[in-house]
Design an enzyme around this catalytic site. Structure first.
Site, PDB file in Angstrom:
ATOM      1  N   PRO A   1       0.831  -1.218   0.000  1.00  0.00           N
ATOM      2  CA  PRO A   1       0.000   0.000   0.000  1.00  0.00           C
ATOM      3  C   PRO A   1       0.862   1.264   0.000  1.00  0.00           C
ATOM      4  O   PRO A   1       0.893   2.023   0.960  1.00  0.00           O
ATOM      5  CB  PRO A   1      -0.794  -0.150   1.299  1.00  0.00           C
ATOM      6  CG  PRO A   1       0.125  -0.881   2.214  1.00  0.00           C
ATOM      7  CD  PRO A   1       0.893  -1.838   1.347  1.00  0.00           C
ATOM      8  N   LYS A   2       1.553   1.504  -1.115  1.00  0.00           N
ATOM      9  CA  LYS A   2       2.550   2.566  -1.176  1.00  0.00           C
ATOM     10  C   LYS A   2       1.997   3.846  -1.774  1.00  0.00           C
ATOM     11  O   LYS A   2       1.238   3.812  -2.736  1.00  0.00           O
ATOM     12  CB  LYS A   2       3.758   2.099  -1.992  1.00  0.00           C
ATOM     13  CG  LYS A   2       4.447   0.887  -1.400  1.00  0.00           C
ATOM     14  CD  LYS A   2       5.763   0.589  -2.083  1.00  0.00           C
ATOM     15  CE  LYS A   2       6.479  -0.554  -1.387  1.00  0.00           C
ATOM     16  NZ  LYS A   2       7.873  -0.697  -1.815  1.00  0.00           N
ATOM     17  N   LYS A   3       2.425   4.973  -1.178  1.00  0.00           N
ATOM     18  CA  LYS A   3       2.118   6.299  -1.695  1.00  0.00           C
ATOM     19  C   LYS A   3       3.404   7.126  -1.751  1.00  0.00           C
ATOM     20  O   LYS A   3       4.332   6.910  -0.971  1.00  0.00           O
ATOM     21  CB  LYS A   3       1.110   7.017  -0.792  1.00  0.00           C
ATOM     22  CG  LYS A   3      -0.321   6.524  -0.895  1.00  0.00           C
ATOM     23  CD  LYS A   3      -1.237   7.435  -0.082  1.00  0.00           C
ATOM     24  CE  LYS A   3      -2.693   7.088  -0.250  1.00  0.00           C
ATOM     25  NZ  LYS A   3      -3.570   8.057   0.478  1.00  0.00           N
TER      26      LYS A   3
END
Length: 251
Positions: free
Chosen positions: A120-122
């Site tokens: 779940p990368k931003k």
């Protein structure tokens, strides 16, 4: 380009110039600062998806410096991992971590992490630096400060066997890929392991952690009630590929 050529060539987007190379990905001198804190257990249960089970009221807040990683380069990552339990179809009970949120400053591992594993990368601006006798971690989302973490520098050596055992536990995440009509085409629970671990040093010390609210960076939704412990360690690892252990669209 023929249809057969597309099939043979397709690995990742864009077709003719993928955002990242093919795995495996190796990390050298990967530096971890992990601050474990107590939070609201009801909020944890609301965040963690079945068939995973929350095992307490703890969250591991991590800063990770990756100065030398094959394919991904030099970057920094930060985020929250929640201790969980998973019971396999055969009845084996595994303890590990549910990767809840990740923020980093490098496009290739954002794209590769999301597309291959479902991390779940931003995109954000995390930093981990040494300031005299203190390790300092910060996370800015745009111009806004969202996290400040500090830890005493190498106050005492940690139990290397215990740290290594924790690193060998599985991690879990949900991989989501939308269909062209906006519905979910892929929605899977994925498990992966760190591999080829060479632990070079591990330390413990006092720590402090502050989380600040931001509409797009939701770390403060799991508030800090009490810092329990902090670890600092350095290792070489290979990021193992994932496996699907639950398909939410088939149930």
């Amino acid at each position: 380009m023929k249809i057969a050529d597309v099939r043979a060539k397709a690995f990742a987007m864009p077709l003719n110039n993928p955002a990242y190379p093919k795995p495996p990905y190796k990390f050298y001198n990967r530096e971890f600062v992990v601050i474990t804190y107590r939070t609201d257990p009801e909020k944890l249960r609301a965040m963690v998806p079945e068939p995973l089970e929350v095992v307490g009221d703890l969250v591991a807040y991590e800063f990770i410096r990756m100065p030398d990683s094959t394919g991904f380069g030099d970057y920094t990552e930060t985020g929250q991992v929640i201790p969980v339990r998973y019971t396999t179809p055969s009845g084996e009970v595994q303890t590990g971590g549910y990767v809840h949120a990740m923020y980093l400053d490098d496009n290739s591992p954002i794209a590769g992490g999301r597309e291959i594993w479902g991390f779940p990368k931003k995109l954000a601006s995390p930093k981990l630096v040494h300031e005299q006798e203190t390790l300092v971690g910060t996370l800015h989302y745009g111009s806004v400060l969202c996290v400040t973490a500090t830890m005493g520098y190498k106050h005492r050596e940690a139990d290397m066997d215990a740290v290594l055992k924790g690193m060998k536990n599985p991690a879990f995440m949900i991989k989501i890929i939308p269909h062209v009509d906006g519905t979910a085409r892929v929605c899977e629970l994925v498990r992966y392991y760190m591999e080829d671990i060479v632990l070079k040093g591990a330390w413990e010390g006092p720590a402090a952690l502050q989380l600040f609210e931001h509409v797009s960076c939701d770390v403060a939704k799991l508030p800090v009630l009490e810092v329990v412990k902090a670890s600092h360690y350095i290792a070489d690892i290979t990021l193992g590929l994932g496996e699907v252990i639950h398909d939410y669209l088939k149930d």
